[in-house]
Design a protein around this motif. Structure first.
Motif, short mmCIF file in Angstrom:
data_model
loop_
_atom_site.label_atom_id
_atom_site.label_comp_id
_atom_site.label_asym_id
_atom_site.label_seq_id
_atom_site.Cartn_x
_atom_site.Cartn_y
_atom_site.Cartn_z
N UNK A 172 4.40 14.93 -12.99
CA UNK A 172 3.76 16.23 -12.82
C UNK A 172 2.78 16.49 -11.90
N UNK A 173 2.88 17.23 -10.97
CA UNK A 173 2.10 17.47 -9.81
C UNK A 173 0.68 17.68 -10.16
N UNK A 174 -0.30 16.89 -9.49
CA UNK A 174 -1.68 16.94 -9.68
C UNK A 174 -2.28 16.46 -8.47
N UNK A 175 -3.65 16.80 -8.48
CA UNK A 175 -4.66 16.42 -7.40
C UNK A 175 -5.38 15.25 -7.72
N UNK A 176 -5.18 14.74 -9.04
CA UNK A 176 -6.04 13.68 -9.40
C UNK A 176 -5.68 12.49 -8.64
N UNK A 177 -6.62 11.59 -8.16
CA UNK A 177 -6.38 10.34 -7.48
C UNK A 177 -7.17 9.05 -7.77
N UNK A 178 -6.38 7.96 -8.02
CA UNK A 178 -7.02 6.71 -8.43
C UNK A 178 -6.59 5.45 -7.41
N UNK A 179 -7.67 4.82 -7.15
CA UNK A 179 -7.43 3.40 -6.31
C UNK A 179 -7.48 2.31 -7.32
N UNK A 180 -6.44 1.69 -7.39
CA UNK A 180 -6.23 0.46 -8.15
C UNK A 180 -6.28 -0.82 -7.41
N UNK A 181 -7.77 -1.39 -7.67
CA UNK A 181 -7.78 -2.79 -6.93
C UNK A 181 -7.21 -3.78 -7.79
N UNK A 182 -6.27 -4.69 -7.16
CA UNK A 182 -5.76 -5.81 -7.85
C UNK A 182 -6.01 -7.06 -7.27
N UNK A 183 -5.64 -8.29 -7.92
CA UNK A 183 -5.76 -9.55 -7.19
C UNK A 183 -4.85 -9.93 -6.25
N UNK A 184 -3.61 -9.46 -6.68
CA UNK A 184 -2.52 -9.97 -5.71
C UNK A 184 -1.33 -8.88 -5.75
N UNK A 185 -0.47 -9.14 -4.91
CA UNK A 185 0.58 -8.06 -5.11
C UNK A 185 1.36 -8.21 -6.15
N UNK A 186 1.51 -9.29 -7.02
CA UNK A 186 2.08 -9.42 -8.30
C UNK A 186 1.55 -8.93 -9.41
N UNK A 187 0.92 -7.65 -9.35
CA UNK A 187 -0.17 -7.33 -10.31
C UNK A 187 0.52 -6.88 -11.51
N UNK A 244 -2.21 10.21 -9.23
CA UNK A 244 -1.39 9.53 -8.06
C UNK A 244 -2.20 8.27 -7.86
N UNK A 245 -1.59 7.27 -7.56
CA UNK A 245 -2.17 5.67 -7.71
C UNK A 245 -1.97 4.92 -6.52
N UNK A 246 -3.02 4.54 -5.77
CA UNK A 246 -2.79 3.66 -4.59
C UNK A 246 -3.32 2.05 -5.01
N UNK A 247 -2.23 1.31 -5.22
CA UNK A 247 -2.80 -0.19 -5.76
C UNK A 247 -3.00 -1.02 -4.54
N UNK A 248 -4.04 -1.65 -4.45
CA UNK A 248 -4.57 -2.29 -3.06
C UNK A 248 -5.20 -3.39 -3.67
N UNK A 249 -4.72 -4.73 -2.62
CA UNK A 249 -5.50 -5.87 -2.99
C UNK A 249 -6.96 -6.15 -2.49
N UNK A 250 -7.91 -6.50 -3.10
CA UNK A 250 -9.07 -6.48 -2.77
C UNK A 250 -9.27 -7.51 -1.70
N UNK A 251 -9.61 -6.98 -0.41
CA UNK A 251 -9.85 -7.89 0.85
C UNK A 251 -11.00 -7.28 1.62
N UNK A 268 0.75 -1.25 -0.22
CA UNK A 268 0.03 -0.08 0.11
C UNK A 268 0.75 1.35 0.07
N UNK A 269 1.59 1.49 -1.19
CA UNK A 269 2.30 2.81 -1.41
C UNK A 269 1.66 3.45 -2.26
N UNK A 270 1.62 4.76 -2.25
CA UNK A 270 0.89 5.46 -3.02
C UNK A 270 1.92 6.21 -4.18
N UNK A 271 1.79 6.02 -5.25
CA UNK A 271 2.73 6.34 -6.34
C UNK A 271 2.40 7.57 -6.86
N UNK A 272 3.28 8.62 -7.07
CA UNK A 272 2.85 9.83 -7.67
C UNK A 272 3.36 10.26 -8.78
N UNK A 273 2.78 10.86 -9.71
CA UNK A 273 3.29 11.44 -11.09
C UNK A 273 4.14 12.49 -11.07
#
Length: 201
Positions: free
Chosen positions: A9-24, A38-45, A2-7
């Motif tokens: 270019x600075x921006x206030x747009x955010x996305x939650x990325x649900x994935x099936x496993x950490x090897x996404x 900015x993207x937060x990958x997260x395993x659905x649980x 659960x690390x947030x990846x930032x672009x």
């Protein structure tokens, strides 16, 4: 994970990325970063809702091979609490999967093209559809509220007419004066009046 990846270019747009496993698959994440999200990958649980308390995304993306009932159930709860545009990136979409999403009434856009230069266009379509559906829902809610308020007004006028032996027009004027005197809306006064009169009838 659960690390947030930032672009870059600075921006206030955010996305939650649900994935099936950490090897996404990283292509969607990289495409979102390119689109200045900015993207937060997260395993659905089972802990997704708790984690959302600290991250309020503009869009929710599910990047999976197949849509499972548990995915739909989780997103349904999220949409009830905090409606967001939702995009399903599905490797193998089937008729049953699409029907399950439609039947769930989740406001979602289903795509399979993960090419980086198509992702931003897909999100724009998803946002447009989301805003359109939300506007329709808001309009429908307003209509329902007006109908409900009208019912209370009619009931209140009916009780006043019965008790005072006056016309509907005079009952309406009486309700309006009561609302002005109390500094409240007519439908609120009507609800209070009906509750009071029925309690002591």
């Amino acid at each position: 994970m659960e690390n947030i990846y930032h672009p870059q270019v600075q921006s206030d747009k955010t996305a939650l990325l649900f994935v099936e496993s950490e090897e996404f698959e990283r292509s969607i994440k990289d495409a979102l970063l390119t689109a200045s999200y900015s993207v937060l990958p997260m395993v659905v649980d089972n802990f997704v809702l708790q984690k959302l308390e600290s991250f309020d995304p503009d869009v929710i993306i599910l990047d999976v091979d197949r849509i499972k009932p548990s995915h739909i159930a989780t997103l349904n709860i999220i949409q009830q609490i905090t409606p967001k545009p939702i995009v399903f990136y599905v490797e193998y979409p089937t008729h049953d999967m699409i029907k399950a999403v439609i039947d769930s009434k989740i406001n979602a856009y289903i795509a399979s093209d993960r090419l980086p230069y198509h992702v931003e266009a897909t999100l724009q379509i998803a946002f447009a559809r989301f805003n359109e559906v939300q506007a329709l829902r808001s309009e429908l809610s307003e209509v329902k509220d007006k109908l409900e308020n009208r019912k209370w007004l009619d009931r209140a006028k009916g009780l006043i007419m019965q008790q005072k032996g006056i016309s509907e027009n005079d009952a309406h004027k009486m309700l309006r004066k009561m609302a002005m005197d109390k500094g409240k809306k007519m439908d609120v006064v009507a609800r209070d009046l009906v509750s009071y009169m029925e309690a002591f009838s």
